[in-house]
Design an enzyme around this catalytic site. Structure first.
Site, PDB file in Angstrom:
ATOM      1  N   GLU A   1      36.192 -40.967 -69.662  1.00  0.00           N
ATOM      2  CA  GLU A   1      37.325 -40.394 -69.013  1.00  0.00           C
ATOM      3  C   GLU A   1      36.928 -39.893 -67.671  1.00  0.00           C
ATOM      4  OE1 GLU A   1      40.304 -41.560 -69.895  1.00  0.00           O
ATOM      5  OE2 GLU A   1      39.928 -42.276 -71.925  1.00  0.00           O
TER       6      GLU A   1
ATOM      7  N   CYS B   1      43.099 -34.306 -63.981  1.00  0.00           N
ATOM      8  CA  CYS B   1      42.622 -35.616 -63.481  1.00  0.00           C
ATOM      9  C   CYS B   1      43.806 -36.625 -63.297  1.00  0.00           C
ATOM     10  CB  CYS B   1      41.803 -36.587 -64.969  1.00  0.00           C
ATOM     11  SG  CYS B   1      42.525 -36.819 -66.267  1.00  0.00           S
TER      12      CYS B   1
HETATM   13  P1  NAD Z   1      31.165 -32.664 -64.808  1.00  0.00           P
HETATM   14  O1  NAD Z   1      30.739 -34.093 -64.869  1.00  0.00           O
HETATM   15  O2  NAD Z   1      30.506 -31.577 -63.956  1.00  0.00           O
HETATM   16  O3  NAD Z   1      30.890 -31.948 -66.419  1.00  0.00           O
HETATM   17  C1  NAD Z   1      31.350 -32.497 -67.593  1.00  0.00           C
HETATM   18  C2  NAD Z   1      30.773 -32.064 -68.614  1.00  0.00           C
HETATM   19  O4  NAD Z   1      29.209 -32.771 -68.758  1.00  0.00           O
HETATM   20  C3  NAD Z   1      30.322 -30.558 -68.760  1.00  0.00           C
HETATM   21  O5  NAD Z   1      30.385 -30.321 -70.175  1.00  0.00           O
HETATM   22  C4  NAD Z   1      28.895 -30.744 -68.290  1.00  0.00           C
HETATM   23  O6  NAD Z   1      27.959 -29.368 -68.871  1.00  0.00           O
HETATM   24  C5  NAD Z   1      28.346 -32.005 -68.822  1.00  0.00           C
HETATM   25  N1  NAD Z   1      27.155 -32.417 -68.352  1.00  0.00           N
HETATM   26  C6  NAD Z   1      26.531 -32.288 -67.046  1.00  0.00           C
HETATM   27  N2  NAD Z   1      25.583 -32.863 -66.821  1.00  0.00           N
HETATM   28  C7  NAD Z   1      25.194 -33.634 -67.821  1.00  0.00           C
HETATM   29  C8  NAD Z   1      24.269 -34.514 -68.359  1.00  0.00           C
HETATM   30  N3  NAD Z   1      23.541 -34.969 -67.736  1.00  0.00           N
HETATM   31  N4  NAD Z   1      24.329 -35.163 -69.794  1.00  0.00           N
HETATM   32  C9  NAD Z   1      25.470 -34.990 -70.613  1.00  0.00           C
HETATM   33  N5  NAD Z   1      26.461 -33.859 -69.990  1.00  0.00           N
HETATM   34  C10 NAD Z   1      26.233 -33.298 -68.948  1.00  0.00           C
HETATM   35  O7  NAD Z   1      32.863 -32.729 -64.746  1.00  0.00           O
HETATM   36  P2  NAD Z   1      33.539 -31.335 -64.546  1.00  0.00           P
HETATM   37  O8  NAD Z   1      33.543 -30.729 -63.320  1.00  0.00           O
HETATM   38  O9  NAD Z   1      33.468 -30.327 -65.803  1.00  0.00           O
HETATM   39  O10 NAD Z   1      35.094 -31.687 -64.734  1.00  0.00           O
HETATM   40  C11 NAD Z   1      36.052 -32.144 -63.639  1.00  0.00           C
HETATM   41  C12 NAD Z   1      35.888 -34.022 -63.475  1.00  0.00           C
HETATM   42  O11 NAD Z   1      36.520 -34.354 -64.757  1.00  0.00           O
HETATM   43  C13 NAD Z   1      36.865 -34.227 -62.705  1.00  0.00           C
HETATM   44  O12 NAD Z   1      36.474 -35.342 -61.869  1.00  0.00           O
HETATM   45  C14 NAD Z   1      38.111 -34.757 -63.340  1.00  0.00           C
HETATM   46  O13 NAD Z   1      38.847 -35.850 -62.739  1.00  0.00           O
HETATM   47  C15 NAD Z   1      37.522 -35.298 -64.550  1.00  0.00           C
HETATM   48  N6  NAD Z   1      38.370 -35.220 -65.614  1.00  0.00           N
HETATM   49  C16 NAD Z   1      38.818 -36.545 -66.078  1.00  0.00           C
HETATM   50  C17 NAD Z   1      39.807 -36.815 -67.248  1.00  0.00           C
HETATM   51  C18 NAD Z   1      40.175 -38.088 -67.816  1.00  0.00           C
HETATM   52  O14 NAD Z   1      40.958 -37.797 -68.825  1.00  0.00           O
HETATM   53  N7  NAD Z   1      39.992 -38.903 -67.010  1.00  0.00           N
HETATM   54  C19 NAD Z   1      40.261 -35.359 -67.660  1.00  0.00           C
HETATM   55  C20 NAD Z   1      39.932 -34.280 -67.177  1.00  0.00           C
HETATM   56  C21 NAD Z   1      39.076 -34.141 -66.154  1.00  0.00           C
END
Ligand code: NAD
Length: 499
Positions: free
Chosen positions: A236, A270
């Site tokens: 997502e 999001c």
């Molecule tokens: P992010 O991608 O920076 O981080 C998300 C998670 O991934 C964190 O827990 C982070 O520690 C982890 N992570 C980072 N690198 C990783 C790796 N290499 N392997 C595995 N895990 C790793 O996102 P964010 O800044 O925390 O969240 C914001 C984003 O989330 C926005 O783009 C938003 O649109 C999206 N979002 C989407 C939905 C949806 O349902 N589509 C819902 C909420 C947020």
């Protein structure tokens, strides 16, 4: 030997450090996974009723501990009390009850009927078995809704779960883990792996299925590693959700939705409304109403119910992204009607902002801003609005406003988004029966909610059960004349159907 390091958790509204959590190593994650794997068969064996009892207790626990949960969410995200209450606590409580009730129905054995003559008289069954250990990796914008919204169906299906919350907002997950333990969840069925990106990568290396919510860039890395390991991944990701206002819309209703759902959670949703397209005859009226409503928003440090409308940004770099989008638009000729500045206080602030005179060459119309901004663009007609709305790498949700419901629905059906609302926005997310997910790769692969929202945590197993009947079973006599005769008869029957 490993050295334990810690992560400081900040209150983004004040800049104060409010706690520390472990930055878990791959070795520690491996140990959590080993224990989760050992605990899973016992959890599965408790059956739907046994698991539902614990999930329902947790639903009660959430409402009994509402203030503590909301205070924790507000402290680590900086969001308004009501944003935590409506979009997190209420969602979480509903989800514990929903999946406890629906799991037995959505995962019931399915009797399959087949037209294949070779399986006539045999019982065909499709069943859903838990995959084993599910990894859930969550973002920082909704620490309860986005992480637990996925953990709950995975648990209800009979899996163990390792949750890797965002390093920015891990405290809510730890609090809910305490709640689950108090409610009788067996040890090791649920674990929280606190840490940064490498901890998430370590979770990905241990689990049987990964559910990821976060940015498109990280989602791509997660998908690549999942592909290497050949484990299923549900993603997502980001959004740039458009809202279309047709000339016959109720402008007050449209303006209310635009102002509320672009600024809700300080724009860090999001499925926030991130851009607006308005038909020329109602553009001025719509812009005036939205600007007035956004200007009236009370932004500040959350201090209990009713204290503010909108809180701070949660993730420090987000302030720079919002500033870059607004400044770039202004430099290219857009007008800021309200807002347009960083906040002066400690913490991470940007004012609720309305922009006009924007176009599709600007980052504010193309990239995910994820902040309290609403760029509004005038369009000649619905065709132009549809073209602009679809001109995006994202396709999460969209909204259309029109008094003519047929026309509104016709426009909705032409939008490349996973979910479209007519005369509404975002509220579809509360209908857990209705699937939600991206329609374009930039917004993800897979869905949450609905039957698919729990079946994805399962492997399908097909069963074919034959009664022993030596006279009718052609496979009983391989390579014998009877087999050839029987096959000839079967083919004759089949051919009769063809002519
Ligand atoms: P992010 O991608 O920076 O981080 C998300 C998670 O991934 C964190 O827990 C982070 O520690 C982890 N992570 C980072 N690198 C990783 C790796 N290499 N392997 C595995 N895990 C790793 O996102 P964010 O800044 O925390 O969240 C914001 C984003 O989330 C926005 O783009 C938003 O649109 C999206 N979002 C989407 C939905 C949806 O349902 N589509 C819902 C909420 C947020």
């Amino acid at each position: 030997m490993t050295t334990q390091t810690h992560i400081a958790v900040e209150n983004p509204a004040t800049g104060e450090v409010i706690g520390h959590v472990d930055d878990m190593t791959a070795q520690e994650v491996g140990e959590l996974a080993r224990r989760a794997r050992a605990a899973q068969p016992g959890w599965e064996a408790m059956g739907f009723d046994g698991r539902a009892r614990i999930l329902k207790r947790m639903q009660r626990w959430l409402t009994d501990n509402a203030d503590k949960v909301i205070t924790t969410i507000c402290a680590e995200t900086g969001k308004a009390y009501e944003d935590a209450q409506i979009a997190e606590l209420s969602y979480g409580a509903a989800a514990f009850g929903f999946w406890a009730d629906k799991a037995p129905k959505y995962l019931a054995d399915e009797r399959i009927r087949s037209s294949a003559i070779f399986v006539k008289g045999k019982r065909l069954v499709l069943r859903y078995r838990p995959v084993g250990v599910v990894g859930v990796i969550g973002p920082w914008n909704y620490p309860l809704t986005n992480s637990f919204g996925d953990c709950i169906p995975a648990l209800a299906a009979g899996n163990s779960v390792i949750l890797k919350p965002s390093e920015i907002t891990p405290l809510t997950s730890l609090l809910l883990a305490e709640g689950l333990a108090e409610c009788g969840l067996p040890d090791d069925v649920f674990a929280v792996a606190t840490g940064c990106g490498p901890t998430g990568a370590a979770v990905l290396d241990e689990v049987d299925m990964i559910m990821f919510t976060g940015s498109t860039a990280t989602g791509r890395k997660v998908a690549m590693r999942a592909a290497e390991r050949l484990i299923p991944a549900s993603l997502e990701l980001g959004g740039k959700d458009p809202m279309i206002v047709l000339a016959d819309a109720n402008i007050e209703r449209a303006a209310n939705h635009a102002a509320y759902y672009s600024m809700f959670n300080c724009g860090q949703t999001c499925i926030s409304i991130e851009r607006c397209y308005v038909e020329a005859p109602v553009y001025d009226d719509f812009v005036a109403r939205v600007t007035e409503k956004v200007r009236a928003i009370r932004q500040g440090v959350p201090a209990g119910p009713g204290s503010i409308d909108v809180g701070s940004l949660t993730f420090p770099p987000q302030v720079d992204t919002v500033e870059r989008h607004v400044d770039e638009a202004r430099d290219r000729g857009a007008t800021v009607l309200t807002g347009g500045h960083r906040g002066p206080d400690k913490g991470y602030w940007y004012e609720p902002t309305v922009l006009v005179g924007v176009d599709h060459d600007m980052a504010c119309m193309r990239e995910e801003t994820f902040g309290p901004t609403l760029p509004i663009m005038k369009v000649a007609d619905a065709e132009e609005a549809i073209r602009m709305a679809n001109d995006s790498e994202y396709g999460l949700s969209a909204a259309v406003f029109s008094r003519d419901l047929k026309r509104g629905e016709a426009v909705a059906r032409r939008l490349n988004a996973g979910a479209v609302t007519v005369n509404d926005a975002l509220i579809n997310y509360t209908a857990l029966e209705l699937p939600m997910g991206g329609a374009k790769p930039g917004s993800g692969v897979g869905h949450r909610h609905g039957p698919g929202g729990i079946r994805k945590y399962c492997r399908q197993q097909s069963l074919l059960i034959s009664r022993f009947n030596p006279r009718r079973d052609i496979h009983m006599h391989p390579y014998k004349a009877t087999r050839t005769r029987l096959l000839g008869r079967l083919l004759a029957i089949l051919n009769r159907g063809v002519s």
